[in-house]
Design a protein around this motif. Structure first.
Motif, short mmCIF file in Angstrom:
data_model
loop_
_atom_site.label_atom_id
_atom_site.label_comp_id
_atom_site.label_asym_id
_atom_site.label_seq_id
_atom_site.Cartn_x
_atom_site.Cartn_y
_atom_site.Cartn_z
N HIS A 529 -9.20 -101.26 102.10
CA HIS A 529 -10.55 -101.39 102.65
C HIS A 529 -11.26 -100.04 102.71
CE1 HIS A 529 -9.88 -105.57 103.57
NE2 HIS A 529 -8.88 -105.30 104.37
N SER A 530 -11.04 -99.21 101.71
CA SER A 530 -11.69 -97.90 101.68
C SER A 530 -13.19 -98.06 101.44
CB SER A 530 -11.08 -97.03 100.58
OG SER A 530 -11.79 -95.82 100.45
N LEU A 531 -13.98 -97.27 102.15
CA LEU A 531 -15.42 -97.30 101.98
C LEU A 531 -15.85 -96.63 100.68
CD1 LEU A 531 -16.60 -96.49 105.61
CD2 LEU A 531 -16.47 -98.71 104.51
N LEU A 532 -14.91 -95.95 99.99
CA LEU A 532 -15.23 -95.31 98.73
C LEU A 532 -15.27 -96.29 97.57
CD1 LEU A 532 -12.92 -92.16 99.00
CD2 LEU A 532 -15.36 -92.27 99.48
N LYS A 533 -14.68 -97.46 97.74
CA LYS A 533 -14.48 -98.37 96.60
C LYS A 533 -15.79 -98.71 95.89
CE LYS A 533 -13.50 -103.14 95.48
NZ LYS A 533 -13.32 -102.83 94.07
N PHE A 534 -16.75 -99.22 96.64
CA PHE A 534 -17.95 -99.74 95.97
C PHE A 534 -18.84 -98.61 95.46
CE2 PHE A 534 -16.63 -102.92 99.14
CZ PHE A 534 -16.36 -103.97 98.28
N ALA A 535 -18.82 -97.47 96.14
CA ALA A 535 -19.57 -96.32 95.62
C ALA A 535 -18.94 -95.84 94.32
CB ALA A 535 -19.58 -95.20 96.66
N PHE A 536 -17.59 -95.79 94.25
CA PHE A 536 -16.90 -95.42 93.01
C PHE A 536 -17.18 -96.45 91.91
CE2 PHE A 536 -13.27 -92.35 94.30
CZ PHE A 536 -14.21 -91.53 94.90
N ASP A 537 -17.17 -97.73 92.27
CA ASP A 537 -17.41 -98.78 91.27
C ASP A 537 -18.76 -98.61 90.59
OD1 ASP A 537 -14.98 -99.92 91.68
OD2 ASP A 537 -15.70 -101.61 92.88
N ARG A 538 -19.79 -98.40 91.40
CA ARG A 538 -21.12 -98.26 90.81
C ARG A 538 -21.20 -97.04 89.91
NH1 ARG A 538 -22.58 -100.16 95.93
NH2 ARG A 538 -22.64 -98.06 96.77
N LYS A 539 -20.60 -95.94 90.33
CA LYS A 539 -20.68 -94.72 89.53
C LYS A 539 -19.83 -94.84 88.27
CE LYS A 539 -22.90 -92.09 90.53
NZ LYS A 539 -24.31 -91.84 90.14
N ILE A 540 -18.66 -95.48 88.33
CA ILE A 540 -17.82 -95.66 87.15
C ILE A 540 -18.54 -96.51 86.11
CG2 ILE A 540 -15.74 -96.83 86.33
CD1 ILE A 540 -14.29 -95.76 88.78
N LYS A 541 -19.23 -97.57 86.55
CA LYS A 541 -19.98 -98.40 85.61
C LYS A 541 -21.11 -97.60 84.95
CE LYS A 541 -18.94 -102.70 88.06
NZ LYS A 541 -19.48 -103.79 88.90
N GLN A 542 -21.76 -96.73 85.72
CA GLN A 542 -22.80 -95.88 85.14
C GLN A 542 -22.22 -94.91 84.12
OE1 GLN A 542 -24.92 -94.01 88.35
NE2 GLN A 542 -25.64 -95.95 89.20
N LEU A 543 -21.06 -94.33 84.45
CA LEU A 543 -20.42 -93.39 83.53
C LEU A 543 -19.94 -94.09 82.26
CD1 LEU A 543 -18.36 -91.26 86.09
CD2 LEU A 543 -20.50 -90.63 84.97
N LEU A 544 -19.49 -95.33 82.40
CA LEU A 544 -19.09 -96.10 81.22
C LEU A 544 -20.28 -96.37 80.31
CD1 LEU A 544 -16.54 -98.72 82.61
CD2 LEU A 544 -16.10 -97.04 80.83
N SER A 545 -21.38 -96.82 80.90
CA SER A 545 -22.55 -97.14 80.10
C SER A 545 -23.17 -95.89 79.48
CB SER A 545 -23.59 -97.86 80.95
OG SER A 545 -24.01 -97.04 82.03
N ALA A 546 -23.00 -94.74 80.12
CA ALA A 546 -23.53 -93.50 79.58
C ALA A 546 -22.63 -92.88 78.52
CB ALA A 546 -23.76 -92.49 80.71
N GLY A 547 -21.42 -93.40 78.34
CA GLY A 547 -20.50 -92.89 77.33
C GLY A 547 -19.70 -91.68 77.76
N ILE A 548 -19.78 -91.30 79.04
CA ILE A 548 -19.06 -90.11 79.49
C ILE A 548 -17.56 -90.37 79.55
CG2 ILE A 548 -18.79 -88.51 81.42
CD1 ILE A 548 -21.74 -88.85 82.00
#
Length: 614
Positions: A529-548
């Motif tokens: 139940h870490s509060l980091l999970k959903f913030a990490f999820d959103r950023k990982i999806k952005q990094l994936l779509s950006a090709g990083i």
């Protein structure tokens, strides 16, 4: 008479009420601010909204709160489906929930039960404090108590609205870390609603605000597994672990990038072992224990989103995938130079050698008897060059008809064998250098391959499994050291095997069977139940779509972009590396010719060297 008169007056009142319906409740600034936030943040993306009316004493209703509830239902009900609650439910009813509360005690009556399904959902709370507080200190204390309850629900996307006596609406959120990195709920005023307008843009009061950890440290556990996580230097030295640039690999670069985005410092723990199997009785304190028991917040190192221990953690969305395969030793069938001898069997080669020796002997005897002298080396060189396809000199032909017939028969035999050899050699270049290997897991089991692994597998017999705590590299070294003498196999990610082969390109003979076990989804493990999970999820999806993240994969996992294996039955052009044996022999002859040419030039100046060439 009077009875009928009162009846007429009542009918007149009903008629006037029908012509002039009662005026709706006045829109308060608190509700107006809430409706604008709902229109910005919820209505464009959601179809269902839950609304809860909470009071400290359920028997005595709050009239002002009920009026606010009515206005919200009338305004939002035409845009979304609403679910209303006057008693706290056992589970969170929707992703977006509006709470109308008049005290912190009323909000504390909530007791949501978060199951495994709820741990993968992100909840957003819009809380309206309907009771106007007499002082700022009292208002902040109530909001702080409500925020602590939200933290207990593992929810960080919380917006709190409270109205001052002058009609100004204050919009608050909360942070968990202060400037001293102490874990405490700290309120943050993110916007003000006054005279029908917000002071800032809608991003300032967004549910999904950018999470900032104010440069505070987070302990990171890591399982060393190249190319996902590796360390440059001595990982047991605390001073070197403090130098975060030494952490590399796909996971390593990703967590460093997330640290810069969310503004936290990485405190690297010592490298850990997964310690998967409970059948091994030892004191192994693995990576999972560091997150469950110790203070570690993040775990990296090719963690699987479908692992059997995943229920003890929160984990991010997948950022990469690789295949889990069986690894085995690839025994050589014949080398590059030996492949030149494959087209002919031993008997054919023996016939060629014997016939050549006989021809040399015949030529030597003929010249010895006819001319009285003979050069054996010259005859041997002549036979060898003729065997390789060079034309025969006319002056070298024997004069006798019988010898000419014998010599012509040998030349015909050489021609036929040379043509056959060239055709067979063409086919042999299409053959693999290595012996056929099992292609399916069932073939490994039938061939009694022993599995060396960190845990028992449901799809492999236990009697053929040997447990070990060793990591992938140690298991690879063990199988590589045994070579083709023993039938051993292990499981690993294909990216890890390719990295090992790349690091040991001159000695490694490891390969994998074609049947993959399953596709491994790479995630980052967090505390439950870490509060980091959903913030990490959103950023990982952005990094994936950006090709990083794709850039990280191309840099460290090059095997994913190699040409796949061709099927055995497909006819493909002969690759140039199949001729490496010919290149090797040609290089030897060319080097010998260059050396002879240099020595011949030197013989013009050196007397004793000239005598040798003469």
């Amino acid at each position: 008479m009077f009875h009928h008169l009162w009846l007429l007056m009542g009918l007149r009142s009903l008629a006037m009420g029908a012509l002039h319906p009662p005026q709706p409740e006045a829109m308060t600034p608190l509700v107006a601010a809430a409706l604008e936030i709902l229109a910005e943040q919820v209505s464009p993306s959601q179809s269902t909204l839950a609304v809860m009316d909470l009071t400290q004493d359920a028997e005595h209703r709050d009239e002002r709160q009920e009026q606010l509830m009515t206005i919200i239902l009338r305004s939002v009900g035409s845009e979304m489906a609403l679910r209303t609650f006057q008693k706290p439910p056992a589970e969170v009813p929707a992703s977006f929930v509006v709470f109308l509360v008049n005290s912190a005690q009323a909000f504390n009556t909530l007791g949501f039960h978060f199951t495994d399904i709820h741990s993968t959902r992100e909840f957003n709370f819009l809380i309206l404090l309907t009771h106007r507080m007499s002082s700022r200190a009292e208002r902040l204390q109530v909001l702080r108590d409500i925020s602590r309850t939200c933290v207990r629900f593992h929810t960080s996307n919380v917006i709190l609205l409270t109205e001052k006596r002058d009609g100004v609406v204050l919009v608050y959120a909360y942070r968990l870390l202060n400037m001293d990195c102490d874990l405490s709920v700290n309120l943050e005023l993110i916007d003000i609603y006054k005279n029908g307008l917000f002071r800032h843009g809608h991003e300032a009061r967004s549910f999904n605000r950018v999470l900032s950890l104010s440069g505070c440290p987070l302990q990171v556990s890591w399982y060393p597994l190249p190319p996902f996580v590796s360390f440059i230097g001595n990982s047991s030295d605390p001073e070197e672990r403090a130098q975060i640039w030494r952490l590399t690999g796909i996971d390593g670069e990703l967590i460093k990038l997330l640290a810069s985005i969310f503004d936290f410092r990485i405190l690297l723990e010592e490298p850990c072992n997964k310690c998967l199997s409970p059948d091994i009785k030892d004191d192994c304190s693995g990576c999972f224990d560091q997150v469950i028991i110790s203070n570690s917040s993040i775990l990296i190192g090719a963690m699987s989103g479908s692992h059997q221990h995943r229920s003890h953690f929160s984990f991010t969305s997948s950022y990469h995938q690789s295949s889990l395969v069986f690894i085995m030793h690839m025994s050589s069938q014949f080398g590059a130079v030996a492949q030149l001898a494959v087209p002919f069997t031993v008997i054919v080669w023996l016939a060629l050698v014997v016939s050549s020796l006989l021809l040399v002997l015949v030529l030597w005897m003929r010249n010895r008897l006819v001319c009285g002298r003979s050069d054996l080396a010259s005859h041997a060189l002549q036979v060898l060059t003729t065997l390789m396809g060079n034309p025969l000199e006319a002056r070298s032909l024997p004069r006798s008809s019988r010898l000419r017939i014998l010599y012509a028969g040998w030349l015909l035999l050489v021609l036929v064998l040379r043509v056959v050899y060239q055709g067979k050699l063409f086919d042999s270049f299409r053959l693999p250098y290595h012996k056929p290997l099992p292609t399916e897991i069932s073939e490994l089991i039938r061939s009694n391959y022993t599995l060396i692994n960190q845990e028992y597998l449901d799809y492999y017999p236990r009697e053929l499994t040997v447990l070990t705590r060793n990591g992938s590299k140690d298991r690879f070294d063990y199988i590589q050291g045994l070579g083709k003498e023993g039938k051993f196999t292990t499981t690993s990610l294909i990216a890890t095997m390719e990295y090992y082969n790349m690091m040991h390109w001159s000695t490694s003979r490891l390969t994998h069977i074609k049947e993959h076990i399953f596709l491994y989804q790479m995630v980052i493990y967090l505390r439950r139940h870490s509060l980091l999970k959903f913030a990490f999820d959103r950023k990982i999806k952005q990094l994936l779509s950006a090709g990083i993240i794709g850039y990280f994969v191309r840099e460290f996992d090059a095997c994913q972009y190699r040409k796949p294996f061709e099927e055995d039955y497909e006819v493909t052009p002969i690759p140039l590396d199949s001729f490496c044996g010919l290149y090797y022999i040609s290089l030897i002859w060319l080097s010998a010719a260059v050396v002879a040419f240099i020595l011949e030039l030197l013989s013009q100046r050196i007397v004793w060297l000239r005598r040798i060439f003469e």
